[in-house]
Design an enzyme around this catalytic site. Sequence first.
Site, PDB file in Angstrom:
ATOM      1  N   CYS A  33      53.626 -14.118  -7.490  1.00 47.54           N
ATOM      2  CA  CYS A  33      53.351 -13.284  -8.644  1.00 47.54           C
ATOM      3  C   CYS A  33      54.303 -13.658  -9.767  1.00 47.54           C
ATOM      4  O   CYS A  33      55.498 -13.822  -9.559  1.00 47.54           O
ATOM      5  CB  CYS A  33      53.485 -11.794  -8.366  1.00 47.54           C
ATOM      6  SG  CYS A  33      52.371 -11.194  -7.117  1.00 47.54           S
ATOM      7  N   LYS A  49      53.330 -21.110  -5.001  1.00 49.50           N
ATOM      8  CA  LYS A  49      54.450 -22.048  -4.972  1.00 49.50           C
ATOM      9  C   LYS A  49      55.769 -21.418  -4.553  1.00 49.50           C
ATOM     10  O   LYS A  49      56.520 -21.977  -3.782  1.00 49.50           O
ATOM     11  CB  LYS A  49      54.576 -22.669  -6.369  1.00 49.50           C
ATOM     12  CG  LYS A  49      55.640 -23.728  -6.494  1.00 49.50           C
ATOM     13  CD  LYS A  49      55.143 -25.044  -5.955  1.00 49.50           C
ATOM     14  CE  LYS A  49      56.208 -26.114  -5.947  1.00 49.50           C
ATOM     15  NZ  LYS A  49      55.956 -27.057  -4.850  1.00 49.50           N
ATOM     16  N   LYS A  75      51.290 -31.047   5.273  1.00 51.48           N
ATOM     17  CA  LYS A  75      50.674 -31.456   4.005  1.00 51.48           C
ATOM     18  C   LYS A  75      49.156 -31.485   4.144  1.00 51.48           C
ATOM     19  O   LYS A  75      48.438 -31.004   3.294  1.00 51.48           O
ATOM     20  CB  LYS A  75      51.212 -32.839   3.641  1.00 51.48           C
ATOM     21  CG  LYS A  75      51.472 -33.104   2.210  1.00 51.48           C
ATOM     22  CD  LYS A  75      52.726 -32.548   1.590  1.00 51.48           C
ATOM     23  CE  LYS A  75      53.077 -31.134   1.887  1.00 51.48           C
ATOM     24  NZ  LYS A  75      54.429 -30.779   1.588  1.00 51.48           N
ATOM     25  N   ARG A 104      52.942 -19.481  -9.308  1.00 52.87           N
ATOM     26  CA  ARG A 104      53.451 -18.407  -8.457  1.00 52.87           C
ATOM     27  C   ARG A 104      52.340 -17.575  -7.826  1.00 52.87           C
ATOM     28  O   ARG A 104      52.594 -16.764  -6.940  1.00 52.87           O
ATOM     29  CB  ARG A 104      54.360 -17.468  -9.271  1.00 52.87           C
ATOM     30  CG  ARG A 104      55.546 -18.151  -9.879  1.00 52.87           C
ATOM     31  CD  ARG A 104      56.339 -17.180 -10.707  1.00 52.87           C
ATOM     32  NE  ARG A 104      57.070 -16.258  -9.873  1.00 52.87           N
ATOM     33  CZ  ARG A 104      58.304 -16.460  -9.452  1.00 52.87           C
ATOM     34  NH1 ARG A 104      58.951 -17.531  -9.804  1.00 52.87           N
ATOM     35  NH2 ARG A 104      58.910 -15.576  -8.688  1.00 52.87           N
ATOM     36  N   GLU A 130      47.603 -27.841   4.505  1.00 57.08           N
ATOM     37  CA  GLU A 130      47.670 -26.919   3.368  1.00 57.08           C
ATOM     38  C   GLU A 130      46.758 -27.296   2.214  1.00 57.08           C
ATOM     39  O   GLU A 130      46.337 -26.423   1.464  1.00 57.08           O
ATOM     40  CB  GLU A 130      49.107 -26.706   2.887  1.00 57.08           C
ATOM     41  CG  GLU A 130      49.733 -27.872   2.192  1.00 57.08           C
ATOM     42  CD  GLU A 130      51.166 -27.597   1.771  1.00 57.08           C
ATOM     43  OE1 GLU A 130      51.448 -26.518   1.258  1.00 57.08           O
ATOM     44  OE2 GLU A 130      52.009 -28.491   1.958  1.00 57.08           O
ATOM     45  N   HIS A 183      52.779 -33.248  27.764  1.00 51.18           N
ATOM     46  CA  HIS A 183      53.108 -31.899  28.254  1.00 51.18           C
ATOM     47  C   HIS A 183      52.112 -30.853  27.752  1.00 51.18           C
ATOM     48  O   HIS A 183      52.392 -29.659  27.813  1.00 51.18           O
ATOM     49  CB  HIS A 183      54.535 -31.525  27.847  1.00 51.18           C
ATOM     50  CG  HIS A 183      55.566 -32.451  28.425  1.00 51.18           C
ATOM     51  ND1 HIS A 183      55.846 -32.491  29.766  1.00 51.18           N
ATOM     52  CD2 HIS A 183      56.331 -33.414  27.855  1.00 51.18           C
ATOM     53  CE1 HIS A 183      56.775 -33.421  29.993  1.00 51.18           C
ATOM     54  NE2 HIS A 183      57.077 -33.991  28.850  1.00 51.18           N
ATOM     55  N   TRP A 199      49.509 -12.978  -6.693  1.00 51.14           N
ATOM     56  CA  TRP A 199      49.262 -13.537  -5.354  1.00 51.14           C
ATOM     57  C   TRP A 199      49.150 -12.319  -4.440  1.00 51.14           C
ATOM     58  O   TRP A 199      50.145 -11.622  -4.211  1.00 51.14           O
ATOM     59  CB  TRP A 199      50.414 -14.449  -4.935  1.00 51.14           C
ATOM     60  CG  TRP A 199      50.172 -15.121  -3.622  1.00 51.14           C
ATOM     61  CD1 TRP A 199      49.483 -16.286  -3.416  1.00 51.14           C
ATOM     62  CD2 TRP A 199      50.603 -14.683  -2.325  1.00 51.14           C
ATOM     63  NE1 TRP A 199      49.466 -16.587  -2.068  1.00 51.14           N
ATOM     64  CE2 TRP A 199      50.148 -15.620  -1.381  1.00 51.14           C
ATOM     65  CE3 TRP A 199      51.337 -13.581  -1.874  1.00 51.14           C
ATOM     66  CZ2 TRP A 199      50.391 -15.509  -0.018  1.00 51.14           C
ATOM     67  CZ3 TRP A 199      51.581 -13.469  -0.509  1.00 51.14           C
ATOM     68  CH2 TRP A 199      51.110 -14.430   0.406  1.00 51.14           C
ATOM     69  N   ASN A 210      56.313  -7.787  -8.799  1.00 56.05           N
ATOM     70  CA  ASN A 210      56.338  -8.914  -7.866  1.00 56.05           C
ATOM     71  C   ASN A 210      57.151  -8.457  -6.670  1.00 56.05           C
ATOM     72  O   ASN A 210      58.261  -7.960  -6.835  1.00 56.05           O
ATOM     73  CB  ASN A 210      57.000 -10.120  -8.566  1.00 56.05           C
ATOM     74  CG  ASN A 210      57.245 -11.278  -7.627  1.00 56.05           C
ATOM     75  OD1 ASN A 210      56.579 -11.415  -6.602  1.00 56.05           O
ATOM     76  ND2 ASN A 210      58.204 -12.110  -7.959  1.00 56.05           N
ATOM     77  N   GLY A 211      56.603  -8.602  -5.465  1.00 56.82           N
ATOM     78  CA  GLY A 211      57.330  -8.167  -4.270  1.00 56.82           C
ATOM     79  C   GLY A 211      56.475  -7.228  -3.443  1.00 56.82           C
ATOM     80  O   GLY A 211      55.246  -7.196  -3.595  1.00 56.82           O
ATOM     81  N   GLU A 235      55.906 -32.756   8.906  1.00 52.54           N
ATOM     82  CA  GLU A 235      55.649 -32.635   7.470  1.00 52.54           C
ATOM     83  C   GLU A 235      54.271 -33.198   7.118  1.00 52.54           C
ATOM     84  O   GLU A 235      53.544 -32.636   6.296  1.00 52.54           O
ATOM     85  CB  GLU A 235      56.781 -33.338   6.705  1.00 52.54           C
ATOM     86  CG  GLU A 235      56.564 -33.539   5.215  1.00 52.54           C
ATOM     87  CD  GLU A 235      56.319 -32.266   4.419  1.00 52.54           C
ATOM     88  OE1 GLU A 235      56.476 -31.154   4.962  1.00 52.54           O
ATOM     89  OE2 GLU A 235      55.917 -32.393   3.252  1.00 52.54           O
TER      90      GLU A 235
HETATM   91  C1  F6R Z   1      54.722 -26.994   1.591  1.00 51.02           C
HETATM   92  C2  F6R Z   1      55.440 -26.073   0.739  1.00 51.02           C
HETATM   93  C3  F6R Z   1      56.131 -24.926   1.377  1.00 51.02           C
HETATM   94  C4  F6R Z   1      57.559 -24.819   0.847  1.00 51.02           C
HETATM   95  C5  F6R Z   1      58.239 -23.554   1.387  1.00 51.02           C
HETATM   96  C6  F6R Z   1      59.682 -23.455   0.974  1.00 51.02           C
HETATM   97  O1  F6R Z   1      54.188 -28.045   0.866  1.00 51.02           O
HETATM   98  O2  F6R Z   1      55.485 -26.224  -0.444  1.00 51.02           O
HETATM   99  O3  F6R Z   1      56.115 -25.024   2.764  1.00 51.02           O
HETATM  100  O4  F6R Z   1      58.273 -25.955   1.220  1.00 51.02           O
HETATM  101  O5  F6R Z   1      57.539 -22.438   0.928  1.00 51.02           O
HETATM  102  O6  F6R Z   1      59.802 -23.386  -0.407  1.00 51.02           O
HETATM  103  P1  F6R Z   1      61.179 -23.644  -1.128  1.00 51.02           P
HETATM  104  O7  F6R Z   1      61.561 -25.050  -0.860  1.00 51.02           O
HETATM  105  O8  F6R Z   1      60.900 -23.382  -2.575  1.00 51.02           O
HETATM  106  O9  F6R Z   1      62.169 -22.692  -0.545  1.00 51.02           O
END
Ligand code: F6R
Length: 611
Positions: free
Chosen positions: A2, A606, A488, A27, A491, A507, A74, A100-101, A484
């Site tokens: 948000c 984000k 990627k 956000r 998501e 396993h 969000w 926000n929250g 990772e």
């Molecule tokens: C994946 C992604 C999230 C962030 C996670 C931590 O592509 O963007 O998994 O890595 O939300 O965010 P930060 O690094 O901002 O604490």
Amino acid sequence: MCGIVGYIGNKSGTGMVLDGLEALEYRGYDSAGIALIDGAKGQVFKQVGRVSGLVKEVSKKKPEARLVMGHTRWATHGGVTVQNAHPQANNRQSIFVVHNGIIENFAEIRAKLKTEGYHFDSQTDTEVIPNLIDFYLKQLPTFEDAFKAALNDVRGAYSIVAVSTKEPETLYAARLSSPLVIGIGKDENFLASDPSAIMEHTKKVIYLEDYDVAVITKSKVSVHNLKQDKQTEPKVELLDYENEQALLGDYPNFMLKEIFEAPATIKTATLGRAQADKNLVKLGGLESVLRQLKFIDRIVIVACGTSYYAGLVGEYLIEELAGIPVEVHLASEFKYRDEPFSRSTVLLAISQSGETADTIAALKKVEDYGVLRLGIVNAVGSTIARMTDAGVYCHAGPEKAVASTKAFIAQVTVLSEIALHLGAESKNNPKLFKALLKELNELPAKAQAVLDTADQIKKVAEKYKDYRDFLFIGRHNAFPSALEGALKLKEISYIHAEGYAAGEMKHGPLAMIDASFPTFAIATDSPLLEKTYSNIQEIRARGGPVVAIATEGNKSIKDLVDDVIYIPKALDELQPVLHATATQLFAYYIAMARGYDVDRPRNLAKSVTVE
Ligand code: F6R
């Protein structure tokens, strides 16, 4: 999560607030809205969908007001509907709130207010706030008193802005565990969740602290801290970075642009720090804690998502180079553990945004332990950057796409510099020290070489775009790369993907393998390559298709797998940077082939500012 923007001044704030919301759209982008207070009248515009839809709607009416606030959402409580979008209002439509929250005790407050005759039109937790202020306004002399009384009743995390039609000259703001920054202008003031929304208008800012309540008019800002129950002297800071407005240029979206920034990201993160010619590493951000660093005997890394996976790469690097035991914890789990913690332990938080609620909570948890708290943060001036004792900035510039790409590259680069820094004195592994420093300087060119094969990666990706599941495997340094890579892919393409240590396949996960379940194997040169080969053989024996990342020059792997993506030869410890560039491109091209919006994947945002 948000985004909040506010304006009070002599001009109409509508355009500024809408521009600010566009800057904060990373956000949250479920819905957006603005409230304008003009004279004693309040007007609200709300829309489901992107901010651009709201802009279109508002521009038809061209409303003007000198007090405007806005929100991009969000969803947490209540679906994505106009009713649930912010601003939320009290029953009398005289108080408007953006938030926000999460208000954890909203159900209790809602029930209490219902007995007082209030009704609720949305499913949000936020709607209780304007009504609670309204409730207290009937008993207390000023809006400020009622606002504070309402804040005292709510439990949870918040940044809140409240306005009243009775006070068209004032914005009321509060913060607890969720960021809010005030921008100071001339005869105008601004509010935002982060400075990117206001830095076009001012570089002078006040970061609100937890429990701060701010009263903001066009010419004055006063701050009262609810916990200390006193007026505080807000510290005005100068934003020390240029308008880092990320522009797309010729790229179709931010994700591709940011993937292609890998070489520049490594260069910036090593500039003046990794000095191979002098065989030394200089980290200005750690200078103030050099003495304390001499006595540490354990490092606990806390982070979430991609930053957590960078932490896993860092774990191997620090242990090998500095001989200091490292543990990496998911911040969301760490805060509920009751583990022993000695004063010689360092807590190292890794975060791109510097605003992740779980990581902040982990840092807060050890606040009274007397331990050193360090940060690896990208967003300058963010909460984590400000609450840690010292740290090293990533300097990767704004990362706009929701999926983290260049931030991972920067985090691993910085972690290797910290490992070098900690290893320098102990001389634990001088051979690796030298090799790693040299590799850091060569890494930008190698990342560029991976990017140069984007068209080939695209071809491979398109071949695999219709699978429903994917397994990513790797061993040792390549294990975090597998985790990772899977994150990627899932998501942005919504393909089920799991990252696994290659040796763990037998396993359990091997049971899933058949012709419809491909594996992405990270099989680059390392002392463990033959073992990874054996795992690939086991998959092939069960009919599973395999794509592999291999090191340039490895021709024999072609007989073992269906498709190969080559990366340049590099030091084992830093290969994850090149693996990441390749898996980012792979995920990107699959998502594009499936027709998805890679910058704004569904259900995500984000900056994750709720727990
Ligand atoms: C994946 C992604 C999230 C962030 C996670 C931590 O592509 O963007 O998994 O890595 O939300 O965010 P930060 O690094 O901002 O604490």
